[in-house]
Design a protein around this motif. Structure first.
Motif: not given
Length: 329
Positions: A35-38, A103-109, A148-156
């Motif tokens: 989470v950037t700025g989390g 792996a990175l599963d969730l990336l919240v920008l 990609k390594r997650s196989g089920n990632a979401r970017v917000v």
């Protein structure tokens, strides 16, 4: 895969829903999120909700010591320095995270600026555009293999109702020809964030990476600190002597503002979906270009042709090889 329709799913959530309510009953143990700025505002509430549900959350922050102090009571939280207007800082953040081989599963920008005192960065780029959008573009490209390594990632990607000010002026992205307008500058940067989610989803879906744009709602966070008292008064807001705000307007709390980010990150309703603009815990409806409604998404913020154009321009700005995140065949 079919394109997700930009149409509400009639979820059970709404403007008053909190991030904690979105996550009720969900176990995110084993999930890794960035989470950037989390550590402030809705970012802090996003971090709090995800970590509270068991996820490991890495917070990107310019001031590491300040972030650690704020986050000290939360479990499973790490802090890595990140300055989105500094390309070297972004590369360093990416290198540190990738060195963990996770792996990175969730990336919240989530991080961003509004109406900053300095309107251009050292590269001559518009500060809104560079911080709110382009830095996150560079970060996401750098983290691509982990996603990609997650196989089920979401970017917000956090957009804003500010996108309603109008489409991006591709001929003058950094206000070199037209007079600088802070509202237009901010709005265009948030339109860019939405277009980014549209194009990233197109490129990522065959790799299990889905992307969403989010309007969190109107929140009186630190983002308004650079506004004048006159600007705030136009929104029905008064700045108190202690730095807090009083409002007669319809503003959300930070907990409510984080709800749609968290919904997009974890909701089972969005399995197999992506490439849409969301608000109030649901996919937003498309409204007309001349609509004065403080909700809905305008067509220019979800236009696939504009999204692809912006992506190519962004690669050129950052000297990133075209196809680093390839288009689908």
């Amino acid at each position: 895969m079919m394109t997700t329709e930009q149409k509400p799913l009639q979820s059970e959530f709404g403007p008053q829903t909190t991030a904690k309510e979105v996550l009720a009953g969900q176990d995110l143990s084993g999930k890794v999120a960035i989470v950037t700025g989390g550590h402030g505002g809705i970012g802090l509430e996003t971090t709090r909700a995800l970590s509270g549900a068991g996820a490991t959350v890495i917070v990107g922050a310019r001031d590491v010591n300040k972030a650690k102090e704020v986050l000290t009571t939360l479990k499973n939280v790490e802090v890595i320095r990140l300055d989105l207007v500094d390309p070297d800082s972004i590369d360093e953040f990416v290198a540190v995270f990738l060195s963990s081989n996770r792996a990175l599963d969730l990336l919240v920008l989530n991080a961003g600026v509004s109406f900053p005192p300095t309107i251009k960065d050292e590269r001559g780029f518009d500060t809104h555009f560079a911080t709110n959008y382009l830095g996150h573009f560079q970060l996401t490209v750098g983290l691509w293999e982990a996603l990609k390594r997650s196989g089920n990632a979401r970017v917000v990607a956090l957009s804003s109702i500010g996108h309603m000010t109008g489409p991006i002026n591709f001929d003058d992205l950094h206000f070199n020809k037209r007079p600088y307008d802070k509202v237009v500058s901010y709005g265009e940067s948030k339109t860019a964030c939405s277009l980014f989610a549209i194009e990233l989803d197109k490129r990522g879906r065959e790799h299990g990476v889905r992307a969403f744009a989010v309007h969190p709602g109107a929140i009186l966070s630190g983002l308004v600190r650079h506004l004048s008292d006159e600007d705030l008064a136009g929104w029905g807001v008064k700045r108190n002597e202690d730095g807090t705000y009083m409002s007669s307007g319809d503003f959300k709390t930070a907990e409510q503002g984080a709800a749609t980010s968290v919904w997009c990150a974890v909701s089972p309703m969005l399995n197999g979906k992506g490439g849409v603009y969301c608000e109030d815990g649901d996919i937003a409806e498309v409204v007309s270009a001349d609509s004065t409604l403080q909700r809905g998404v305008r067509s220019w913020a979800i236009d696939p042709a504009l999204a692809e154009k912006l992506w190519t321009i962004s690669e050129d700005f950052l000297h990133i090889s075209h196809g680093t995140i390839p288009q689908r065949p």
